[in-house]
Design an enzyme around this catalytic site. Structure first.
Site, PDB file in Angstrom:
ATOM      1  N   ASP A  35     125.234  89.992   4.857  1.00 21.13           N
ATOM      2  CA  ASP A  35     125.614  90.644   6.108  1.00 21.13           C
ATOM      3  C   ASP A  35     124.328  90.985   6.855  1.00 21.13           C
ATOM      4  O   ASP A  35     123.280  91.208   6.245  1.00 21.13           O
ATOM      5  CB  ASP A  35     126.426  91.923   5.840  1.00 21.13           C
ATOM      6  N   ILE A  60     123.592  84.932   9.682  1.00 18.38           N
ATOM      7  CA  ILE A  60     124.019  83.566   9.340  1.00 18.38           C
ATOM      8  C   ILE A  60     123.666  82.534  10.412  1.00 18.38           C
ATOM      9  O   ILE A  60     123.826  81.338  10.193  1.00 18.38           O
ATOM     10  CB  ILE A  60     125.540  83.483   9.052  1.00 18.38           C
ATOM     11  N   ASN A  86     133.090  84.438   6.316  1.00 20.99           N
ATOM     12  CA  ASN A  86     133.939  85.470   6.907  1.00 20.99           C
ATOM     13  C   ASN A  86     133.291  86.154   8.109  1.00 20.99           C
ATOM     14  O   ASN A  86     134.000  86.713   8.947  1.00 20.99           O
ATOM     15  CB  ASN A  86     134.274  86.497   5.814  1.00 20.99           C
ATOM     16  N   TYR A 150     136.474  83.405  21.719  1.00 15.38           N
ATOM     17  CA  TYR A 150     136.843  83.618  20.308  1.00 15.38           C
ATOM     18  C   TYR A 150     137.841  82.557  19.827  1.00 15.38           C
ATOM     19  O   TYR A 150     137.662  81.960  18.752  1.00 15.38           O
ATOM     20  CB  TYR A 150     137.434  85.019  20.180  1.00 15.38           C
ATOM     21  N   LYS A 154     137.270  79.805  16.852  1.00 12.59           N
ATOM     22  CA  LYS A 154     138.097  79.725  15.639  1.00 12.59           C
ATOM     23  C   LYS A 154     138.829  78.381  15.557  1.00 12.59           C
ATOM     24  O   LYS A 154     139.086  77.879  14.456  1.00 12.59           O
ATOM     25  CB  LYS A 154     139.077  80.899  15.600  1.00 12.59           C
TER      26      LYS A 154
HETATM   27  P1  NAI Z   1     134.325  93.529  11.011  1.00 11.70           P
HETATM   28  O1  NAI Z   1     133.699  93.648  12.355  1.00 11.70           O
HETATM   29  O2  NAI Z   1     134.999  94.721  10.427  1.00 11.70           O
HETATM   30  O3  NAI Z   1     133.237  92.991   9.964  1.00 11.70           O
HETATM   31  C1  NAI Z   1     132.491  91.822  10.251  1.00 11.70           C
HETATM   32  C2  NAI Z   1     131.183  91.854   9.473  1.00 11.70           C
HETATM   33  O4  NAI Z   1     130.435  90.662   9.814  1.00 11.70           O
HETATM   34  C3  NAI Z   1     130.301  93.054   9.842  1.00 11.70           C
HETATM   35  O5  NAI Z   1     129.873  93.733   8.665  1.00 11.70           O
HETATM   36  C4  NAI Z   1     129.123  92.424  10.581  1.00 11.70           C
HETATM   37  O6  NAI Z   1     127.889  93.120  10.376  1.00 11.70           O
HETATM   38  C5  NAI Z   1     129.079  91.015   9.973  1.00 11.70           C
HETATM   39  N1  NAI Z   1     128.402  90.048  10.838  1.00 11.70           N
HETATM   40  C6  NAI Z   1     128.634  89.850  12.159  1.00 11.70           C
HETATM   41  N2  NAI Z   1     127.810  88.907  12.636  1.00 11.70           N
HETATM   42  C7  NAI Z   1     127.039  88.497  11.586  1.00 11.70           C
HETATM   43  C8  NAI Z   1     125.985  87.547  11.449  1.00 11.70           C
HETATM   44  N3  NAI Z   1     125.545  86.837  12.493  1.00 11.70           N
HETATM   45  N4  NAI Z   1     125.413  87.380  10.238  1.00 11.70           N
HETATM   46  C9  NAI Z   1     125.830  88.117   9.177  1.00 11.70           C
HETATM   47  N5  NAI Z   1     126.812  89.036   9.247  1.00 11.70           N
HETATM   48  C10 NAI Z   1     127.413  89.229  10.442  1.00 11.70           C
HETATM   49  O7  NAI Z   1     135.338  92.295  11.098  1.00 11.70           O
HETATM   50  P2  NAI Z   1     136.689  91.995  10.275  1.00 11.70           P
HETATM   51  O8  NAI Z   1     137.828  92.509  11.043  1.00 11.70           O
HETATM   52  O9  NAI Z   1     136.522  92.379   8.861  1.00 11.70           O
HETATM   53  O10 NAI Z   1     136.748  90.411  10.429  1.00 11.70           O
HETATM   54  C11 NAI Z   1     136.238  89.512   9.447  1.00 11.70           C
HETATM   55  C12 NAI Z   1     136.591  88.097   9.866  1.00 11.70           C
HETATM   56  O11 NAI Z   1     138.002  87.988  10.026  1.00 11.70           O
HETATM   57  C13 NAI Z   1     135.978  87.671  11.202  1.00 11.70           C
HETATM   58  O12 NAI Z   1     135.610  86.310  11.130  1.00 11.70           O
HETATM   59  C14 NAI Z   1     137.121  87.856  12.181  1.00 11.70           C
HETATM   60  O13 NAI Z   1     136.990  87.007  13.294  1.00 11.70           O
HETATM   61  C15 NAI Z   1     138.302  87.462  11.313  1.00 11.70           C
HETATM   62  N6  NAI Z   1     139.577  87.987  11.772  1.00 11.70           N
HETATM   63  C16 NAI Z   1     139.801  89.343  11.815  1.00 11.70           C
HETATM   64  C17 NAI Z   1     141.031  89.816  12.260  1.00 11.70           C
HETATM   65  C18 NAI Z   1     141.357  91.278  12.324  1.00 11.70           C
HETATM   66  O14 NAI Z   1     142.462  91.617  12.813  1.00 11.70           O
HETATM   67  N7  NAI Z   1     140.496  92.178  11.856  1.00 11.70           N
HETATM   68  C19 NAI Z   1     142.076  88.883  12.695  1.00 11.70           C
HETATM   69  C20 NAI Z   1     141.724  87.495  12.594  1.00 11.70           C
HETATM   70  C21 NAI Z   1     140.513  87.075  12.148  1.00 11.70           C
END
Ligand code: NAI
Length: 246
Positions: A35, A60, A86, A150, A154
């Site tokens: 992360d 990443i 993720n 977005y 995806k």
């Molecule tokens: P979140 O915002 O709670 O956590 C995402 C994590 O990714 C954070 O810890 C952030 O620091 C890290 N991150 C962001 N950019 C980064 C990079 N360039 N390099 C390394 N780490 C990085 O997000 P959440 O909700 O847990 O989402 C996780 C995945 O699930 C994402 O790909 C999101 O698009 C997808 N998703 C989430 C949904 C939701 O309702 N929460 C719905 C559909 C998909």
């Protein structure tokens, strides 16, 4: 050093990524949590312990850092069994209000960053003739107002997954995507309350999913027991992708 299988999880510091780390540790993996959050390690280790967990602060999107990560892990473990891509971000707006910066940022993390991780995973797994790649897409790839950046990113992840399933199939490497719907994480906790309620009302389930719902599906696809499932996108969305009655 132990003999457990090795999994890399990106975006591991919170939300869905953290739940995936917890699930994979329970399922017997050594988990490499990646992360860009500099404080991400403290929360993770407090909650998950440090027996089977290591934390790498990394973006990443940085090609060389991604290459270094895989080289370092291969030097120490000699194998990488699963990679879960993720990490993802949102920068929502209607297209007429969306800046090029917000378009680029989302494509860069969600699509290019995932691609960079997939390329290194493919090189390692093709050589070792085994592996699982699980990419976190989103139900939004089908289309969501205000998410032209977005949804496009995806949709790219879904296409990337299908191509890699074709390219890696004969090397015993399975590549699948999980498409979550509305999941209760720090990302969705930032939404305005009334917007969130509207989204919940539009769900056939009339509820949000939990990070564990996604993590359980990822763990299934990351396991060694799924060698005949590849190129698929599995929805974890309370039925929203059915699309009727909306
Ligand atoms: P979140 O915002 O709670 O956590 C995402 C994590 O990714 C954070 O810890 C952030 O620091 C890290 N991150 C962001 N950019 C980064 C990079 N360039 N390099 C390394 N780490 C990085 O997000 P959440 O909700 O847990 O989402 C996780 C995945 O699930 C994402 O790909 C999101 O698009 C997808 N998703 C989430 C949904 C939701 O309702 N929460 C719905 C559909 C998909």
């Amino acid at each position: 050093m132990n003999n457990k299988p090795v999994a890399i999880v990106t975006g591991a510091a919170k939300g869905i990524g953290k739940a995936i780390c917890a699930r994979l540790i329970k399922n017997g993996f050594n988990v490499i949590a990646v992360d860009m959050d500099p404080d991400g390690a403290s929360g993770l280790f407090t909650e998950l312990g440090n027996d089977s967990l290591e934390y790498h602060k990394m973006n990443i999107c940085e090609e060389l850092k991604v290459k270094e990560l895989f080289a370092e892990l291969m030097a120490r473990y000699g194998r990488i069994d699963a990679v879960v891509n993720n990490a993802g971000i949102i920068r929502d707006n209607m297209i007429w209000n969306m800046s090029v910066d917000d378009f680029d940022a989302v494509i860069n993390v969600n699509l290019k960053g995932t691609w960079l991780m997939c390329r290194e995973a493919a090189i390692v797994m093709k050589a070792q003739k085994s592996g699982r790649i699980v990419n976190i897409a989103s139900r939004a790839w089908l289309g969501n107002r205000g998410q032209s950046n977005y949804s496009a990113s995806k949709a790219g992840v879904v296409a990337l997954t299908r191509v890699l399933a074709l390219e890696l199939g004969k090397y015993n490497v399975c590549v699948n995507a999980v498409a979550p719907g509305l999941i209760d994480t720090p990302l969705t906790q930032k939404l305005e309350k009334d917007v969130l309620q509207q989204l919940i009302n539009a769900q056939p389930s009339k509820s949000m999913g939990s990070p564990d719902d996604v993590a359980n599906t990822v763990a299934f696809l990351a396991s060694a027991h799924t060698q005949f499932i590849t190129g698929q996108t599995i929805y974890v969305d309370g039925g929203k992708s059915i699309g009727a009655n909306m």
